[in-house]
Design a protein around this motif. Structure first.
Motif, PDB file in Angstrom:
ATOM      1  N   LYS A  42       0.942  -1.149   0.283  1.00 24.01           N
ATOM      2  CA  LYS A  42       0.176  -0.440  -0.401  1.00 24.01           C
ATOM      3  C   LYS A  42       1.186   1.103   0.211  1.00 24.01           C
ATOM      4  O   LYS A  42       0.535   2.391  -1.037  1.00 24.01           O
ATOM      5  CB  LYS A  42      -1.125   0.134   1.091  1.00 24.01           C
ATOM      6  N   PHE A  43       1.886   1.522   1.011  1.00 23.80           N
ATOM      7  CA  PHE A  43       3.059   2.663   0.774  1.00 23.80           C
ATOM      8  C   PHE A  43       3.770   2.685  -0.258  1.00 23.80           C
ATOM      9  O   PHE A  43       3.731   3.774  -0.761  1.00 23.80           O
ATOM     10  CB  PHE A  43       4.221   2.560   2.255  1.00 23.80           C
ATOM     11  N   GLY A  44       3.929   2.092  -0.944  1.00 22.87           N
ATOM     12  CA  GLY A  44       4.461   1.564  -2.584  1.00 22.87           C
ATOM     13  C   GLY A  44       3.521   2.609  -3.194  1.00 22.87           C
ATOM     14  O   GLY A  44       4.016   3.026  -3.552  1.00 22.87           O
ATOM     15  N   SER A  45       2.435   1.771  -3.657  1.00 22.55           N
ATOM     16  CA  SER A  45       1.297   2.453  -4.057  1.00 22.55           C
ATOM     17  C   SER A  45       1.677   3.621  -4.094  1.00 22.55           C
ATOM     18  O   SER A  45       1.609   4.394  -5.260  1.00 22.55           O
ATOM     19  CB  SER A  45       0.512   1.407  -4.589  1.00 22.55           C
ATOM     20  N   LEU A  46       0.898   3.997  -2.828  1.00 22.38           N
ATOM     21  CA  LEU A  46       0.579   5.408  -2.518  1.00 22.38           C
ATOM     22  C   LEU A  46       1.695   5.921  -3.089  1.00 22.38           C
ATOM     23  O   LEU A  46       1.614   7.501  -3.656  1.00 22.38           O
ATOM     24  CB  LEU A  46       0.178   5.490  -0.780  1.00 22.38           C
ATOM     25  N   TYR A  47       2.420   6.038  -2.464  1.00 24.21           N
ATOM     26  CA  TYR A  47       3.994   7.280  -2.791  1.00 24.21           C
ATOM     27  C   TYR A  47       4.896   7.286  -4.965  1.00 24.21           C
ATOM     28  O   TYR A  47       4.209   8.505  -5.083  1.00 24.21           O
ATOM     29  CB  TYR A  47       5.494   6.555  -2.132  1.00 24.21           C
ATOM     30  N   HIS A  48       4.552   5.857  -4.950  1.00 22.91           N
ATOM     31  CA  HIS A  48       5.044   5.769  -6.223  1.00 22.91           C
ATOM     32  C   HIS A  48       4.099   6.188  -7.329  1.00 22.91           C
ATOM     33  O   HIS A  48       4.082   7.232  -8.557  1.00 22.91           O
ATOM     34  CB  HIS A  48       5.728   4.901  -7.171  1.00 22.91           C
ATOM     35  N   GLN A  49       2.600   6.170  -6.549  1.00 19.94           N
ATOM     36  CA  GLN A  49       1.402   6.875  -7.658  1.00 19.94           C
ATOM     37  C   GLN A  49       1.291   8.086  -7.621  1.00 19.94           C
ATOM     38  O   GLN A  49       0.925   9.047  -8.571  1.00 19.94           O
ATOM     39  CB  GLN A  49       0.339   6.699  -7.326  1.00 19.94           C
ATOM     40  N   PHE A  50       1.212   8.766  -6.079  1.00 17.73           N
ATOM     41  CA  PHE A  50       0.916  10.706  -5.952  1.00 17.73           C
ATOM     42  C   PHE A  50       3.087  11.306  -5.935  1.00 17.73           C
ATOM     43  O   PHE A  50       2.491  12.802  -5.696  1.00 17.73           O
ATOM     44  CB  PHE A  50       0.216  10.162  -5.078  1.00 17.73           C
ATOM     45  N   GLY A  69       5.161  13.701  -7.347  1.00 15.66           N
ATOM     46  CA  GLY A  69       5.039  14.689  -8.374  1.00 15.66           C
ATOM     47  C   GLY A  69       3.900  14.687  -9.023  1.00 15.66           C
ATOM     48  O   GLY A  69       3.746  16.186  -9.173  1.00 15.66           O
ATOM     49  N   THR A  70       2.883  15.073  -8.077  1.00 15.56           N
ATOM     50  CA  THR A  70       1.317  15.696  -8.299  1.00 15.56           C
ATOM     51  C   THR A  70       0.962  16.772  -7.876  1.00 15.56           C
ATOM     52  O   THR A  70       2.166  17.308  -7.113  1.00 15.56           O
ATOM     53  CB  THR A  70       0.039  14.584  -7.003  1.00 15.56           C
ATOM     54  N   PRO A  71       0.478  17.726  -8.728  1.00 13.79           N
ATOM     55  CA  PRO A  71       1.224  19.510  -8.305  1.00 13.79           C
ATOM     56  C   PRO A  71      -0.217  19.108  -6.788  1.00 13.79           C
ATOM     57  O   PRO A  71      -1.450  18.288  -6.933  1.00 13.79           O
ATOM     58  CB  PRO A  71       0.419  19.974  -9.516  1.00 13.79           C
ATOM     59  N   GLU A  79       5.376  20.205  -6.126  1.00 11.29           N
ATOM     60  CA  GLU A  79       4.698  18.749  -6.348  1.00 11.29           C
ATOM     61  C   GLU A  79       4.965  18.336  -5.640  1.00 11.29           C
ATOM     62  O   GLU A  79       6.190  18.778  -4.079  1.00 11.29           O
ATOM     63  CB  GLU A  79       6.484  17.892  -6.963  1.00 11.29           C
ATOM     64  N   LEU A  80       4.302  17.213  -4.916  1.00 12.13           N
ATOM     65  CA  LEU A  80       4.270  16.386  -3.882  1.00 12.13           C
ATOM     66  C   LEU A  80       5.144  15.225  -3.478  1.00 12.13           C
ATOM     67  O   LEU A  80       5.466  15.096  -4.609  1.00 12.13           O
ATOM     68  CB  LEU A  80       2.721  16.025  -3.910  1.00 12.13           C
ATOM     69  N   THR A  81       6.079  15.016  -2.362  1.00  9.62           N
ATOM     70  CA  THR A  81       7.148  14.745  -2.183  1.00  9.62           C
ATOM     71  C   THR A  81       6.579  13.930  -0.459  1.00  9.62           C
ATOM     72  O   THR A  81       5.837  14.934   0.340  1.00  9.62           O
ATOM     73  CB  THR A  81       7.853  15.531  -1.981  1.00  9.62           C
ATOM     74  N   GLY A  82       7.388  13.449  -0.272  1.00  5.05           N
ATOM     75  CA  GLY A  82       7.890  13.019   1.053  1.00  5.05           C
ATOM     76  C   GLY A  82       7.497  13.800   2.372  1.00  5.05           C
ATOM     77  O   GLY A  82       6.858  13.699   3.109  1.00  5.05           O
ATOM     78  N   ARG A  83       8.068  14.699   1.759  1.00  3.07           N
ATOM     79  CA  ARG A  83       8.354  15.696   3.255  1.00  3.07           C
ATOM     80  C   ARG A  83       7.175  17.048   3.275  1.00  3.07           C
ATOM     81  O   ARG A  83       6.833  17.704   4.505  1.00  3.07           O
ATOM     82  CB  ARG A  83       9.392  16.814   2.809  1.00  3.07           C
ATOM     83  N   PHE A  84       6.341  16.621   2.404  1.00  4.75           N
ATOM     84  CA  PHE A  84       4.581  17.135   2.835  1.00  4.75           C
ATOM     85  C   PHE A  84       3.488  16.047   3.430  1.00  4.75           C
ATOM     86  O   PHE A  84       2.261  16.095   3.540  1.00  4.75           O
ATOM     87  CB  PHE A  84       4.313  17.733   1.214  1.00  4.75           C
TER      88      PHE A  84
END
Length: 120
Positions: free
Chosen positions: A18-26, A28-30, A78-83
């Motif tokens: 689930k985490f892999g999917s969430l992170y790599h799917q989203f 870079g999303t504006p 861009e959405l990244t883990g820091r946000f």
């Protein structure tokens, strides 16, 4: 047979998927402060569709987002883990795993918080 770890191990594996999917799917999303709430909902609903997923909680950190935009001419980034702060609960064969993703020393780490037996 004593306590068979298969359910717990599989629940942890499913949480990782689930985490892999969430992170790599989203990633870079504006995202902007105005779109953060709708993006949180979209991410939660998308990941909750996956098998064995009981709950997803996504928080886009508005203060960090605003700080990133402070010196920018754009009104989004861009959405990244820091946000992101994310929690995911997965249930598999009577085991529930509670997991969390948050920044640790500049890197988004995904951790198992707890694994417990459920009454199902």
């Amino acid at each position: 047979m004593a306590d068979d770890p298969t359910g717990a191990e599989r629940a942890c594996f499913e949480a990782g998927i689930k985490f892999g999917s969430l992170y790599h799917q989203f990633a870079g999303t504006p995202v902007s402060p105005a779109s953060a709430a709708s993006l949180e909902t979209a991410i939660e609903e998308a990941i909750e569709n996956q098998p064995h997923c009981e709950a997803v909680r996504v928080d886009i950190l508005r203060e960090e987002l605003a700080d990133a935009l402070e010196d920018s001419s754009a009104d989004y980034t861009e959405l990244t883990g820091r946000f992101l702060e994310v929690e995911i609960d997965v249930d598999y064969e009577g085991r529930t795993v509670h997991t969390r993703m948050e920044m640790d020393d500049g890197y988004p780490l995904m951790r198992i918080v707890s694994v417990r037996r459920t009454n199902r």
